[in-house]
Design a protein around this motif. Sequence first.
Motif, mmCIF file in Angstrom:
data_model
loop_
_atom_site.group_PDB
_atom_site.id
_atom_site.type_symbol
_atom_site.label_atom_id
_atom_site.label_comp_id
_atom_site.label_asym_id
_atom_site.label_seq_id
_atom_site.Cartn_x
_atom_site.Cartn_y
_atom_site.Cartn_z
ATOM 1 N N LEU A 292 30.648 42.654 38.599
ATOM 2 C CA LEU A 292 30.356 41.663 39.631
ATOM 3 C C LEU A 292 30.057 42.361 40.958
ATOM 4 O O LEU A 292 30.840 43.193 41.428
ATOM 5 C CB LEU A 292 31.536 40.707 39.801
ATOM 6 N N THR B 29 27.308 36.336 40.928
ATOM 7 C CA THR B 29 28.220 35.358 40.335
ATOM 8 C C THR B 29 27.487 34.181 39.687
ATOM 9 O O THR B 29 28.130 33.224 39.254
ATOM 10 C CB THR B 29 29.190 34.816 41.399
ATOM 11 N N TYR C 184 33.865 34.096 42.490
ATOM 12 C CA TYR C 184 34.202 35.259 41.663
ATOM 13 C C TYR C 184 35.236 34.890 40.601
ATOM 14 O O TYR C 184 35.170 35.376 39.465
ATOM 15 C CB TYR C 184 34.696 36.401 42.557
#
Length: 245
Positions: free
Chosen positions: A152, A134, A172
């Motif tokens: 991610l 992130t 996130y």
Amino acid sequence: MTKLSVNINKVATLRNSRGGNIPDVVQVAIDCQLFGADGITVHPRPDERHIRYADVIDLQPRINTEFNIEGNPSPEFISLIKRIRPTQVTLVPDAHDVLTSDTGWDTVEHKDFLTDVVNEFQSMGVRTSIFVDTNLEMIKMASKIGADRIELFTGPYAMEYKSNREKAIAPYIEAATMAKKLGLGVNAGHDLNLENLNYLYVNIPWLKEVSIGHSLISDALYMGLEKTIKAYKNCLNRPLDSPKP
């Protein structure tokens, strides 16, 4: 709609532990698609301890959804992609002896290398995604490199989810928001399961795809593959904290 790509590496791990062709990874991929999976993911590693390069070749003509091939872009991996030309390649910075993917790319340090690889794959018409943490600087550089998407790494999210899901999701949301503003598609994967997937989806509804293997295949041992895929798909189309299937 967020797509569910089923990673079938663990099916190959079970097969390899005994030899022979039981379970048949090609048939499992066919069944996953029949049961509602939006794509199939494989991650061949140099030691072929689960998915083998030969499996990828066998799978290619049987995938009628999306085929996502993950891996570190070694010369052998690049040659495989040239042959298969899947829907998507996800570039992962795995060391040759790593147990599982556990970190994203340092896109700043590897900018030139990744740019060359991304350009080569895109010239073949292959959508290219870069596996990242992130870290916002790494996401900005992924955009400059020219990637179509990022994936991610959700391991830290899954680890912290039980103790503090609001804290777990915060970085996130920030990372996915930046990626969206930069024009990057956002995928996600690693340690996602029936407990934490819906919360990720509700908070980042513009997710393009989640890739799930270990937990999904493990759940299928109890629930059966068809019911398990439907349960995971349900996590991607229901409001937060609504009744589970």
